[in-house]
Motif scaffolding. Structure first.
Motif, short mmCIF file in Angstrom:
data_model
loop_
_atom_site.label_atom_id
_atom_site.label_comp_id
_atom_site.label_asym_id
_atom_site.label_seq_id
_atom_site.Cartn_x
_atom_site.Cartn_y
_atom_site.Cartn_z
N PHE A 33 0.82 -1.21 0.00
CA PHE A 33 0.00 0.00 0.00
C PHE A 33 0.86 1.27 0.00
N VAL A 98 -2.70 8.60 4.10
CA VAL A 98 -3.34 9.09 2.88
C VAL A 98 -3.19 10.62 2.83
N LEU A 136 -10.11 4.92 1.30
CA LEU A 136 -8.89 4.11 1.25
C LEU A 136 -8.64 3.36 2.56
N VAL A 149 -0.87 3.54 -2.63
CA VAL A 149 -1.70 4.68 -2.22
C VAL A 149 -1.17 6.00 -2.76
#
Length: 157
Positions: A33, A98, A136, A149
């Motif tokens: 990720f 994020v 997410l 990500v």
């Protein structure tokens, strides 16, 4: 106002610099990720009280509800702050990372401006930057397939 907020952020990050932990400690949990280098260049601080700018001008802009809202984490540039009671909450760490990606892609002035505008126009819960982070972190938490990500964030901005 944007410059004043960024100065406050820089002062806050400097104040807590000795307490920062590298997000590289989350590498195994977030494999697939977040790239290793991204995690090495991102930091978190565990705090008893989440630091937020509390300028009268922000309240005049209609952001009082956001300032007063109890939260478990907040991100300033490459560093995010998590409430001590949520320090082991991987979904929260994922969410704040994020935001680190968003800060990185937009740059400080554009992120601050956009975030304020989105809160004013949409409210916190419907602000697009927040919705992206919640979508997410939910994808991760529910066992969704790995995705890069930072690349995803860039493609959606």
């Amino acid at each position: 106002m944007i410059n004043r907020i960024e100065e406050w952020i820089d002062d806050t990050n400097q104040k807590y610099q000795s307490q920062r932990s590298s997000c590289s400690v989350l590498e195994s949990a977030f494999a697939g990720f977040y790239p290793s280098q991204f995690l090495q260049d991102s930091y978190f601080v565990v705090v008893d009280d989440i630091p937020k700018p509390n300028f009268p001008e922000l309240r005049e802009m209609g952001l009082g509800d956001f300032i007063d809202r109890p939260i478990n984490g907040i991100t300033y540039k490459d560093t995010y702050y998590v409430d001590r009671n949520q320090a082991n909450n991987l979904q929260l760490h994922f969410h704040e990372l994020v935001h680190v990606s968003q800060w990185d892609f937009l740059g400080p002035a554009d992120f601050i401006s956009r975030y304020i505008n989105e809160i004013q126009v949409h409210g916190y819960d419907s602000a697009p930057l927040e919705k992206m982070a919640y979508t997410l972190d939910n994808h991760y938490f529910t066992g969704g397939a790995a995705l890069d990500v930072p690349s995803y964030v860039q493609s959606k901005m």
